[in-house]
Design an enzyme around this catalytic site. Structure first.
Site, PDB file in Angstrom:
ATOM      1  N   ARG A  34       0.801  -1.185   0.100  1.00 47.88           N
ATOM      2  CA  ARG A  34      -0.060  -0.028   0.031  1.00 47.88           C
ATOM      3  C   ARG A  34       0.888   1.202   0.147  1.00 47.88           C
ATOM      4  NH1 ARG A  34      -4.910  -1.228   4.168  1.00 47.88           N
ATOM      5  NH2 ARG A  34      -5.475  -3.359   3.331  1.00 47.88           N
ATOM      6  N   THR A  35       2.231   1.252   0.140  1.00 45.84           N
ATOM      7  CA  THR A  35       3.040   2.369   0.179  1.00 45.84           C
ATOM      8  C   THR A  35       3.073   2.962  -0.820  1.00 45.84           C
ATOM      9  OG1 THR A  35       4.432   0.979   1.775  1.00 45.84           O
ATOM     10  CG2 THR A  35       5.355   2.992   0.860  1.00 45.84           C
ATOM     11  N   THR A  85      12.726  -3.028   2.492  1.00 45.14           N
ATOM     12  CA  THR A  85      11.763  -3.673   3.310  1.00 45.14           C
ATOM     13  C   THR A  85      12.761  -4.884   3.282  1.00 45.14           C
ATOM     14  OG1 THR A  85       9.778  -4.367   3.978  1.00 45.14           O
ATOM     15  CG2 THR A  85      10.002  -4.400   1.458  1.00 45.14           C
ATOM     16  N   LYS A  89      16.832  -4.774   5.119  1.00 46.12           N
ATOM     17  CA  LYS A  89      17.164  -3.560   6.015  1.00 46.12           C
ATOM     18  C   LYS A  89      18.457  -3.402   6.726  1.00 46.12           C
ATOM     19  CE  LYS A  89      12.169  -3.012   7.089  1.00 46.12           C
ATOM     20  NZ  LYS A  89      10.866  -2.959   7.982  1.00 46.12           N
ATOM     21  N   ASP A 125      10.916   2.980  10.589  1.00 46.99           N
ATOM     22  CA  ASP A 125      10.137   1.742  11.413  1.00 46.99           C
ATOM     23  C   ASP A 125      10.310   2.120  13.035  1.00 46.99           C
ATOM     24  OD1 ASP A 125       9.445   0.600   9.173  1.00 46.99           O
ATOM     25  OD2 ASP A 125      11.417  -0.619   9.456  1.00 46.99           O
ATOM     26  N   GLY A 152      15.707  -7.090  11.201  1.00 50.67           N
ATOM     27  CA  GLY A 152      15.706  -5.452  10.936  1.00 50.67           C
ATOM     28  C   GLY A 152      14.671  -4.739  11.390  1.00 50.67           C
ATOM     29  N   MET A 210       6.457 -13.782   9.693  1.00 50.93           N
ATOM     30  CA  MET A 210       5.240 -14.815   9.893  1.00 50.93           C
ATOM     31  C   MET A 210       4.003 -14.362  10.087  1.00 50.93           C
ATOM     32  SD  MET A 210       6.827 -18.026  10.131  1.00 50.93           S
ATOM     33  CE  MET A 210       5.618 -19.031  10.725  1.00 50.93           C
ATOM     34  N   GLY A 211       3.050 -14.798   9.253  1.00 51.78           N
ATOM     35  CA  GLY A 211       1.994 -14.329   9.099  1.00 51.78           C
ATOM     36  C   GLY A 211       1.562 -13.685   7.778  1.00 51.78           C
ATOM     37  N   ALA A 219       4.999 -17.126  14.784  1.00 48.97           N
ATOM     38  CA  ALA A 219       6.212 -17.445  15.386  1.00 48.97           C
ATOM     39  C   ALA A 219       5.968 -17.938  16.786  1.00 48.97           C
ATOM     40  CB  ALA A 219       6.729 -16.057  15.468  1.00 48.97           C
ATOM     41  N   GLN A 264       5.304   5.371   9.563  1.00 50.68           N
ATOM     42  CA  GLN A 264       6.695   4.890   8.763  1.00 50.68           C
ATOM     43  C   GLN A 264       6.577   5.706   7.617  1.00 50.68           C
ATOM     44  OE1 GLN A 264       8.280   3.296   6.113  1.00 50.68           O
ATOM     45  NE2 GLN A 264       6.000   2.395   5.415  1.00 50.68           N
TER      46      GLN A 264
END
Length: 299
Positions: A34-35, A85, A89, A125, A152, A210-211, A219, A264
């Site tokens: 979405r950035t 990303t 990082k 971040d 990172g 994870m996810g 995790a 961020q």
């Protein structure tokens, strides 16, 4: 290997009297990020012809370019800067001329600004996660927190948690040495017994990939979650990860990754353009994505 991001901007220059401002995101598996929408919409609102490109080796045909080649290509093409990303990082630091104090403390960079032939790294971040937690979990007990992930993003989150007053920060990672190193940096404790750590924790934060759609699962064993826990995740595609879904089912307060993603980006936009963005406007752009996109992964 040749790799180029060259783009003919002569037409835009002729039509508007100025070349477009180009920025981008370097990372793997970022096609549904979405950035770009947040930056481009805010650019339009501020009168900028801003173009945000995705530089994703996973979406390229042929041999994948190296991080150095992608960074060189962006700088050579006249980009104002790039976001960085997963999984770059930490690796990007060796390719920069200088990094900001927060990035140096965290040991990771997610924003690179090109100016005067130099590359300066920043970490947005850190502030993004801290701001998200401050606003999204008001009144949450911060005495003891279990942090999943020492990469990172984990470094930024760890320093943010300490800045928010966490007294006991327990850190785990699939690489015990990384957890130990980060724990030493922030005055925390590296742990391997997640059952004991979860029992001692008030909150649990996932700073691992994870996810995400490409890395499903959690995790931590979700059976360890208790209603008294608050649970935060930095993943935002999907907004409700398996970890957050389990936490919500158990009655935990939860915080998804949307706030960190927005904040961020707010700080990065300012670094790229020198302008002050409208946070609410950028959040509205983020939230305008359909629920279809929420089932996918982004950066």
């Amino acid at each position: 290997m040749a790799f180029s991001l060259a783009q003919d901007s002569r037409q835009a220059l002729a039509e508007t009297g100025r070349a477009p401002l180009r920025v981008g995101l370097i990372g793997k598996g970022i096609q549904l990020s979405r950035t770009p929408a947040m930056h481009e919409a805010e650019g339009r609102a501020q009168g900028l012809d801003l173009h945000y490109d995705l530089i994703d080796p996973d979406a390229m045909t042929g041999p994948q370019p190296t991080l150095a080649q992608m960074l060189d290509a962006a700088q050579d093409a006249g980009f104002a800067g790039v976001n960085v990303t997963f999984p770059y990082k930490k690796a990007v630091i060796a390719l920069l001329d200088d990094i900001s104090a927060p990035a140096r403390v965290v040991g990771a960079v997610n924003t690179v600004v090109f100016a005067d032939g130099k590359r300066r790294g920043h970490n947005t971040d850190y502030w993004g996660f801290a701001e998200s937690l401050r606003r999204g979990l008001v009144g949450a007990n911060m005495d003891s927190v279990l942090l999943l992930g020492a990469g990172g993003a984990g470094g930024a989150v760890a320093h943010a948690l300490v800045s928010l007053g966490v007294k006991q920060l327990m850190i785990t990672d699939r690489d015990p040495a990384a957890a130990a190193s980060l724990a030493a940096e922030v005055g925390g404790t590296a742990v391997t017994d997640l059952a004991a750590a979860a029992k001692a924790a008030d909150g649990i934060v996932n700073a691992t990939p994870m996810g995400m759609a490409k890395l499903p699962g959690t995790a931590i064993d979700t059976a360890l979650l208790e209603p008294r826990h608050w649970v935060a995740d930095i993943v935002y595609f999907p907004l409700e990860t398996e970890l957050l879904r389990a936490a919500r089912t158990r009655g935990c307060r939860i915080l998804n990754g949307s706030g960190m993603a927005v904040f961020q980006a707010v700080r990065a936009f300012s670094l790229f353009t020198g302008l002050t963005p409208d946070t609410n406007r950028m959040r509205a752009t983020f939230e305008a994505f359909s629920q279809v996109h929420d089932t996918q992964k982004g950066g």
